[in-house]
Design a protein around this motif. Structure first.
Motif, mmCIF file in Angstrom:
data_model
loop_
_atom_site.group_PDB
_atom_site.id
_atom_site.type_symbol
_atom_site.label_atom_id
_atom_site.label_comp_id
_atom_site.label_asym_id
_atom_site.label_seq_id
_atom_site.Cartn_x
_atom_site.Cartn_y
_atom_site.Cartn_z
ATOM 1 N N GLY A 68 8.150 11.471 -23.828
ATOM 2 C CA GLY A 68 7.474 10.188 -23.976
ATOM 3 C C GLY A 68 6.066 10.204 -23.389
ATOM 4 O O GLY A 68 5.138 9.628 -23.962
ATOM 5 N N THR A 69 5.904 10.873 -22.259
ATOM 6 C CA THR A 69 4.578 10.996 -21.655
ATOM 7 C C THR A 69 3.621 11.736 -22.590
ATOM 8 O O THR A 69 2.488 11.298 -22.822
ATOM 9 C CB THR A 69 4.679 11.751 -20.313
ATOM 10 N N LEU A 70 4.088 12.847 -23.155
ATOM 11 C CA LEU A 70 3.251 13.616 -24.076
ATOM 12 C C LEU A 70 2.984 12.852 -25.370
ATOM 13 O O LEU A 70 1.947 13.041 -26.011
ATOM 14 C CB LEU A 70 3.919 14.955 -24.392
ATOM 15 N N ALA A 71 3.922 12.005 -25.745
ATOM 16 C CA ALA A 71 3.767 11.249 -26.985
ATOM 17 C C ALA A 71 2.626 10.245 -26.916
ATOM 18 O O ALA A 71 2.082 9.853 -27.957
ATOM 19 C CB ALA A 71 5.067 10.514 -27.321
ATOM 20 N N ASN A 73 -0.042 10.135 -24.170
ATOM 21 C CA ASN A 73 -1.116 10.320 -23.189
ATOM 22 C C ASN A 73 -2.407 10.814 -23.845
ATOM 23 O O ASN A 73 -3.342 11.216 -23.163
ATOM 24 C CB ASN A 73 -0.679 11.270 -22.064
ATOM 25 N N ASN A 74 -2.433 10.787 -25.167
ATOM 26 C CA ASN A 74 -3.603 11.139 -25.998
ATOM 27 C C ASN A 74 -3.868 12.639 -26.112
ATOM 28 O O ASN A 74 -4.772 13.038 -26.844
ATOM 29 C CB ASN A 74 -4.873 10.425 -25.515
ATOM 30 N N LEU A 75 -3.084 13.476 -25.441
ATOM 31 C CA LEU A 75 -3.252 14.920 -25.595
ATOM 32 C C LEU A 75 -3.069 15.326 -27.064
ATOM 33 O O LEU A 75 -3.816 16.149 -27.591
ATOM 34 C CB LEU A 75 -2.236 15.659 -24.722
ATOM 35 N N LEU A 76 -2.082 14.737 -27.721
ATOM 36 C CA LEU A 76 -1.749 15.141 -29.086
ATOM 37 C C LEU A 76 -2.578 14.414 -30.136
ATOM 38 O O LEU A 76 -2.346 14.588 -31.343
ATOM 39 C CB LEU A 76 -0.251 14.941 -29.336
#
Length: 208
Positions: A68-71, A73-76
């Motif tokens: 959820g954090t990776l989803a 946090n704008n990294l992707l």
């Protein structure tokens, strides 16, 4: 650990939806972030059922929360602009009815896919094969994508979520009103296929 199972399921659906919104883009040649998104989606599909089955096992909750954090946090987001049509339609849905955001997305997202996938079918075929392991040996691209949509709906159902408006006790009475609200202040939604009010109506009707 104290979060009710239904809200865990809604959270998992929202995490998956945030990944899919970023995945369905018009930008090409961004295979690294494609692969990251695809595997994050597969992680939700793997760990959400385990988090529900074993609600006090830290490993499964942690895997879901890290995804959820990776989803979000704008990294992707790097090198791509997502679609976000489904989110805007769902905001109109849960703004009118007492339905959790994640549950609304479980209804709207498959219907949106059914309506738009032929606009950029190769991206949806890639999603089908890489995320849902649909075989490319099936008869044609439409069958490949439709099989993936079926698997997405089955996943949401396995979490105890609705995948039709009727599952949530919602009928057709306010479809026009929701479509108008979704477009409020703008000429169109989304990017994979630009959606106007009549398109949103058609998507909501597919979700009935």
């Amino acid at each position: 650990y104290s979060l009710p199972a239904y809200q865990v399921a809604c959270g998992a659906a929202d995490i998956l939806a945030h990944l899919m919104e970023r995945y369905f883009t018009l930008e090409r040649h961004n295979d690294l972030s494609d692969r990251l998104l695809e595997n994050a989606m597969r992680n939700v599909v793997s760990y959400a059922p385990l988090a529900l089955k074993h609600p006090y096992d830290y490993r499964f909750r942690a895997a879901l929360m890290w995804t959820g954090t990776l989803a979000h946090n704008n990294l992707l987001d790097r090198g791509r602009t997502g679609d976000w049509g489904s989110h805007n339609i769902e905001h109109a849905l849960s703004g009118l009815y007492d339905i959790a955001h994640g549950a609304g997305l479980a209804i709207v997202f498959p219907a949106w896919m059914k309506y738009v996938y032929r606009e950029h079918i190769d991206r949806f075929v890639q999603y089908a094969t890489r995320v849902w392991s649909v075989s490319l040996t099936l008869d044609d691209k439409d069958v490949v994508v439709e099989s993936a949509i079926d698997r997405l709906e089955a996943f949401f159902r396995s979490l105890g979520l609705p995948v039709r408006l009727s599952d949530a006790g919602i009928g057709h009475e306010h479809i026009k009103k929701m479509a108008k609200r979704a477009l409020e202040g703008r000429a169109h939604l989304a990017r994979v296929k630009e959606l106007k009010a009549d398109d949103v109506e058609k998507i909501l009707k597919l979700a009935l």
